[in-house]
Write an enzyme that holds these catalytic residues in place. Structure first.
Site, PDB file in Angstrom:
ATOM      1  N   GLY A   1      49.179   8.131   3.747  1.00 13.23           N
ATOM      2  CA  GLY A   1      49.231   9.141   2.689  1.00 13.23           C
ATOM      3  C   GLY A   1      48.814   8.696   1.299  1.00 13.23           C
ATOM      4  O   GLY A   1      49.323   9.217   0.308  1.00 13.23           O
TER       5      GLY A   1
ATOM      6  N   HIS B   1      36.730  12.683   3.735  1.00  9.64           N
ATOM      7  CA  HIS B   1      36.208  11.823   4.799  1.00  9.64           C
ATOM      8  C   HIS B   1      35.524  10.605   4.158  1.00  9.64           C
ATOM      9  O   HIS B   1      34.775  10.749   3.192  1.00  9.64           O
ATOM     10  CB  HIS B   1      35.214  12.595   5.675  1.00  9.64           C
ATOM     11  CG  HIS B   1      34.685  11.767   6.796  1.00  9.64           C
ATOM     12  ND1 HIS B   1      35.437  11.454   7.903  1.00  9.64           N
ATOM     13  CD2 HIS B   1      33.480  11.164   6.960  1.00  9.64           C
ATOM     14  CE1 HIS B   1      34.720  10.684   8.709  1.00  9.64           C
ATOM     15  NE2 HIS B   1      33.531  10.500   8.168  1.00  9.64           N
TER      16      HIS B   1
ATOM     17  N   ASN C   1      45.910   9.339  -0.064  1.00 12.49           N
ATOM     18  CA  ASN C   1      45.272  10.513  -0.668  1.00 12.49           C
ATOM     19  C   ASN C   1      46.306  11.565  -1.043  1.00 12.49           C
ATOM     20  O   ASN C   1      46.170  12.246  -2.061  1.00 12.49           O
ATOM     21  CB  ASN C   1      44.212  11.102   0.269  1.00 12.49           C
ATOM     22  CG  ASN C   1      42.901  10.355   0.153  1.00 12.49           C
ATOM     23  OD1 ASN C   1      42.208  10.461  -0.857  1.00 12.49           O
ATOM     24  ND2 ASN C   1      42.575   9.565   1.169  1.00 12.49           N
TER      25      ASN C   1
ATOM     26  N   ARG D   1      47.102  22.162  22.559  1.00 13.65           N
ATOM     27  CA  ARG D   1      46.735  22.317  21.146  1.00 13.65           C
ATOM     28  C   ARG D   1      47.160  23.682  20.602  1.00 13.65           C
ATOM     29  O   ARG D   1      47.591  23.814  19.455  1.00 13.65           O
ATOM     30  CB  ARG D   1      45.225  22.139  20.993  1.00 13.65           C
ATOM     31  CG  ARG D   1      44.806  22.059  19.540  1.00 13.65           C
ATOM     32  CD  ARG D   1      43.351  21.775  19.393  1.00 13.65           C
ATOM     33  NE  ARG D   1      43.028  20.454  19.875  1.00 13.65           N
ATOM     34  CZ  ARG D   1      41.806  20.037  20.175  1.00 13.65           C
ATOM     35  NH1 ARG D   1      40.792  20.871  20.088  1.00 13.65           N
ATOM     36  NH2 ARG D   1      41.582  18.819  20.585  1.00 13.65           N
TER      37      ARG D   1
HETATM   38  C1  GAR Z   1      41.231   8.181   4.382  1.00  6.94           C
HETATM   39  O1  GAR Z   1      40.293   7.151   4.234  1.00  6.94           O
HETATM   40  C2  GAR Z   1      40.549   9.480   4.761  1.00  6.94           C
HETATM   41  O2  GAR Z   1      39.302   9.640   4.136  1.00  6.94           O
HETATM   42  C3  GAR Z   1      40.401   9.323   6.253  1.00  6.94           C
HETATM   43  O3  GAR Z   1      41.613   8.750   6.665  1.00  6.94           O
HETATM   44  C4  GAR Z   1      42.120   7.938   5.610  1.00  6.94           C
HETATM   45  C5  GAR Z   1      43.557   8.343   5.356  1.00  6.94           C
HETATM   46  O4  GAR Z   1      44.151   7.482   4.420  1.00  6.94           O
HETATM   47  N1  GAR Z   1      40.131  10.584   6.892  1.00  6.94           N
HETATM   48  C6  GAR Z   1      39.277  10.745   7.902  1.00  6.94           C
HETATM   49  O5  GAR Z   1      38.689   9.822   8.435  1.00  6.94           O
HETATM   50  C7  GAR Z   1      39.090  12.180   8.366  1.00  6.94           C
HETATM   51  N2  GAR Z   1      37.996  12.298   9.264  1.00  6.94           N
HETATM   52  P1  GAR Z   1      45.432   7.946   3.621  1.00  6.94           P
HETATM   53  O6  GAR Z   1      46.478   8.369   4.666  1.00  6.94           O
HETATM   54  O7  GAR Z   1      45.874   6.708   2.882  1.00  6.94           O
HETATM   55  O8  GAR Z   1      45.051   9.069   2.711  1.00  6.94           O
END
Ligand code: GAR
Length: 215
Positions: free
Chosen positions: A12, A109, A14, A65
């Site tokens: 988390g 992403h 982001n 799902r």
């Molecule tokens: C981030 O790098 C995000 O961009 C990626 O997962 C990570 C989550 O990190 N998302 C994807 O790859 C979606 N296709 P976080 O939990 O620290 O935010």
């Protein structure tokens, strides 16, 4: 004020960037709940620490799902979500669910889409020998890691670098562009037509590219 639910699956970081942005005065969105499909992730602690309601909808508890997404829908309704931010949410969502939230769901992403959808993006960028990497915030469409691009940030690749250090640099950029993209949408500065998003010129003369020098 735009009421946002953030969906997470992991650490988390982001989510934290969104929490911090929403705490600023005049930010046009607020997080009304954080929902995780994994019960024991650090992202849930971040939400609790910020006083944000949390819920777990564990995909392992459902037969398929459709049942999982019905439970997710119930939670979204309960929190009166108007908008969804996927922040490291690692479940594929069915097209029916995605279409119900058409133009009201964002994803981040770690690549310059449409290149390198899926996982291990920095390893694959290094293998491919591309000169730039980065991250993309986009509106979610039914196909994985696809949809109208709101913002991107790009970084030149040093060929000596490894995937871990590249990922860490890109993650810092993610934390800048995700709140920024949410803000632009919440302020109504983005128009979406088919598969293209346009930001009004006054907000971003360059149409959505943020480079590290601008940070
Ligand atoms: C981030 O790098 C995000 O961009 C990626 O997962 C990570 C989550 O990190 N998302 C994807 O790859 C979606 N296709 P976080 O939990 O620290 O935010």
């Amino acid at each position: 004020m735009l009421d946002v639910v953030v969906l997470i699956s992991g650490r988390g970081s982001n989510l934290q960037a969104l929490i911090d942005a929403c705490a600023k005065q005049d930010f046009p969105a607020r997080i009304v709940a954080v929902i995780s499909n994994n019960p024991d992730v650090y992202g849930l602690e971040r939400a609790r620490a910020a006083g944000i309601p949390t819920a777990v909808v564990n995909h392992r508890d459902f037969a398929d799902r459709e049942e999982f997404e019905t439970a997710l829908d119930q939670q979204l309704k309960q929190y009166r979500a108007k908008f969804i931010c996927l922040a490291g949410f690692m479940r594929i969502l069915d097209s029916r669910f995605v279409n119900r939230w058409r133009d009201r769901m964002l994803n981040i992403h770690p690549s310059l889409l449409p290149s390198f959808k899926g996982l291990h993006t920095q390893e694959r960028a290094l293998e491919a020998g591309v000169r730039f990497t980065g991250c993309t915030v986009h509106i979610v469409r039914p196909e994985m890691d696809e949809g109208p691009i709101i913002l991107q940030a790009a970084l030149a690749i040093n060929p000596e670098e490894d995937a871990d250090s590249l990922s860490a640099k890109v993650l810092k950029l993610e934390h800048v562009i995700y709140p920024e993209a949410l803000k632009l949408l919440a302020l109504g500065r983005v128009s979406i037509s088919g598969n293209r998003a346009t930001i009004d010129k006054a907000s971003y003369p360059q149409q959505g590219m943020i480079s590290p020098e601008m940070i």
